[in-house]
Design an enzyme around this catalytic site. Sequence first.
Site, PDB file in Angstrom:
ATOM      1  CG  ASP A  57      -2.191   0.812   0.871  1.00 31.66           C
ATOM      2  OD1 ASP A  57      -3.292   0.223   0.828  1.00 31.66           O
ATOM      3  OD2 ASP A  57      -2.062   2.122   0.938  1.00 31.66           O
TER       4      ASP A  57
ATOM      5  CB  CYS B 285     -14.904   0.463  -5.862  1.00 29.78           C
ATOM      6  SG  CYS B 285     -13.367   1.786  -5.726  1.00 29.78           S
TER       7      CYS B 285
ATOM      8  CG  ASP C 108     -10.360  -4.060  -3.278  1.00 24.76           C
ATOM      9  OD1 ASP C 108     -10.931  -3.434  -3.990  1.00 24.76           O
ATOM     10  OD2 ASP C 108     -10.471  -4.460  -2.228  1.00 24.76           O
TER      11      ASP C 108
END
Length: 383
Positions: free
Chosen positions: A241, A327, A287
């Site tokens: 991340d 998303c 993701d």
Amino acid sequence: MPSDHPISAATMKPGEDRRVLRGHRWVYRNEIHAITPVPPDGGLVDIYSAEKRFIGRGYYQQSGGIAARIFSSHQETPDRSFWEKRLRRALALRETLYPGEAVYRWIFGESDQLPGLIVDRYGDMAVAEFESPFYRQHLEHLVEAIRSLSAVCSVYVRQRNHAPEWYGPPVERVTFSIGNLWGSFQPERTQKTGLFLDQRSNWPLIRPFSAGAAVLDGHCYHGWWGLHAALGGAVTITACDTSSAALEQARENARLNGVEDRFQFEECPVETLLANASRQFDVIVLDPPALAKNRTHVKPAMNRYIEINTLALRNLRPDGILITASCSHFVDDHLFEEILKRAAYKARRRVSVLAWRGASPDHPVLLAMPETSYLKCVMLRVE
């Protein structure tokens, strides 16, 4: 407190009411013929067709393309009983979906007849997020309903252009369980409402393919894909991340579940890690956050999705698994499928779809509003 401003009346232009009559909950500014009196931001407004037929009641937005968001097909007053009824109905669904559990998205905006409002519950704490002054005007009733219907003691309220605030005792760190995994986070240091619970039903997809596997959890945030991989028997989990705070929390969650020895944490873009990887993985998860927040972002977002998925496909061992998600509402199913086809072609890998999923059921999709369907989560087998 509720406003004393009179309820305004907005008349739609001829022919512009069909979408709203079919159940869509937004009225766009260019669809309105007249509105009297002009309401304040967050003020109540009744919507009428050009033929003066009542359509619904909502709240007004002074800026942006959406002029009103409808919360009722009746002329309901948002009093104490209104909020209790809305939250009780939404709670009944979540308690049916997750019996005996206390972590879920309690309110999902338009789908729960409270447009623009998000409420997530984490045991005895809840996080509420909204933009409109409508919710601030009725915050006392909202918080009261949350507390009276559940064991929630503290509500953390986030509103754009306002400092976050606590209703009830402040919570430095909340600890909770989802299934047989433990997690925690610090509400004042996390993004949005805490976890990205829309992937909750998809996390277990990784387990059957994790036994003995080397897993890359790209865009790991708090590490829930990696935790499920560990539960499935993964040998090594690389959690990647760009946020040091997210990695710190992912490390804490690994510790809570006794699997920190299987995790390696990397603070960098997943593209950088994949471009310089010295080994291949058995399972990769992509993701990312929303890359296309409006229509003008679709083309650059498409290029970036192709780039990261191509890199992932090139770094998978034969018969490896790629779980990849978007998303972004503006990247629909058809476009995301095209993105994955192009990535597979560029990577020269033959790819099969094992699962194509949406958001968890505590994010119900309102059929009349495609905007409430936004998440694509695809599991691919890569030869």
